[in-house]
Design a protein around this motif. Structure first.
Motif: not given
Length: 228
Positions: A112-132
């Protein structure tokens, strides 16, 4: 309305109203109970509270009240995550199975620490679409059983897919740091800089996914629907 949809679940328009009502209550809650609930991360979880945007879009709360809730809850969630990491570390849980559990925690945290910024951001988007979406579906239920069943698939989906949840990452990466400081070696170090480099884009992605792609879109769809 139940006849129209063929079940006793709340309709989408009713769900939108319920989420706005709950969002208004959350946004107006006193700071102390809000913070304590945030530490427990039960009723107050930053990612789910992104849906308060629906109440803001309907003019029921101010932008300042929304931001206040997010800041208090996110910080309280961090405190709760840190406390849980300390408890799990102190319990020796990570040493089970010959230390394999602790090694896996560190391995995941380093990735997780080594993820590129954009990758982490987009995975965060996808995660919270599912959470919400899990929150939205739970609000359709009228019983505890309905709600429990509704949240299972979206939550299981984001975990299985490896998407990025900011509060879960706080717990996991803090636990990994504790394990490394206690002597677990063989992996790159999990650092504060590395953790922040993950948390910031993931928090931003979670906000975009929950507040824009779920709350914002559903508000546009349902805000002009006639009363049930």
């Amino acid at each position: 309305m139940s006849d129209l949809y063929g079940s006793d679940a709340y309709s989408p328009v009713e769900i939108a109203r319920r989420i706005e009502s709950v969002g208004e209550t959350k946004a107006r809650m006193a700071a102390l109970p809000l913070a304590l609930l945030g530490v427990l991360a039960g009723a107050e979880l930053f990612t789910g509270n992104n849906l308060i945007v629906m109440a803001w879009a309907d003019g029921r709360v101010s932008a300042a009240q929304v931001l206040r809730n997010w800041v208090i809850v996110c910080l309280a969630n961090f405190v709760g995550a840190a406390g849980l990491a300390l408890l799990v570390f102190a319990s020796g849980h990570a040493s089970l199975n010959g230390g394999a559990i602790g090694q896996k925690v560190v391995q995941i945290a380093v990735a997780k620490q080594e993820l590129p910024f954009v990758t982490a951001l987009l995975r965060g988007v996808l995660c919270n679409v599912l959470v919400c979406m899990a929150v939205w579906m739970a609000m359709a239920g009228r019983s505890v059983t309905d709600k429990a069943v509704a949240v299972m698939l979206p939550v299981m989906a984001f975990v299985a897919a490896g998407f990025e949840h900011s509060i879960a990452n706080m717990y996991l990466m803090l636990l990994a740091m504790l394990l490394q400081q206690s002597g677990l070696t063989g992996y790159p170090a999990v650092t504060w800089g590395g953790m922040l480099g993950n948390w910031l884009p993931v928090i931003l992605g979670n906000l975009l996914g929950g507040a824009v792609l779920v709350a914002g879109v559903y508000h546009v769809i349902y805000k002009r629907q006639p009363s049930a």
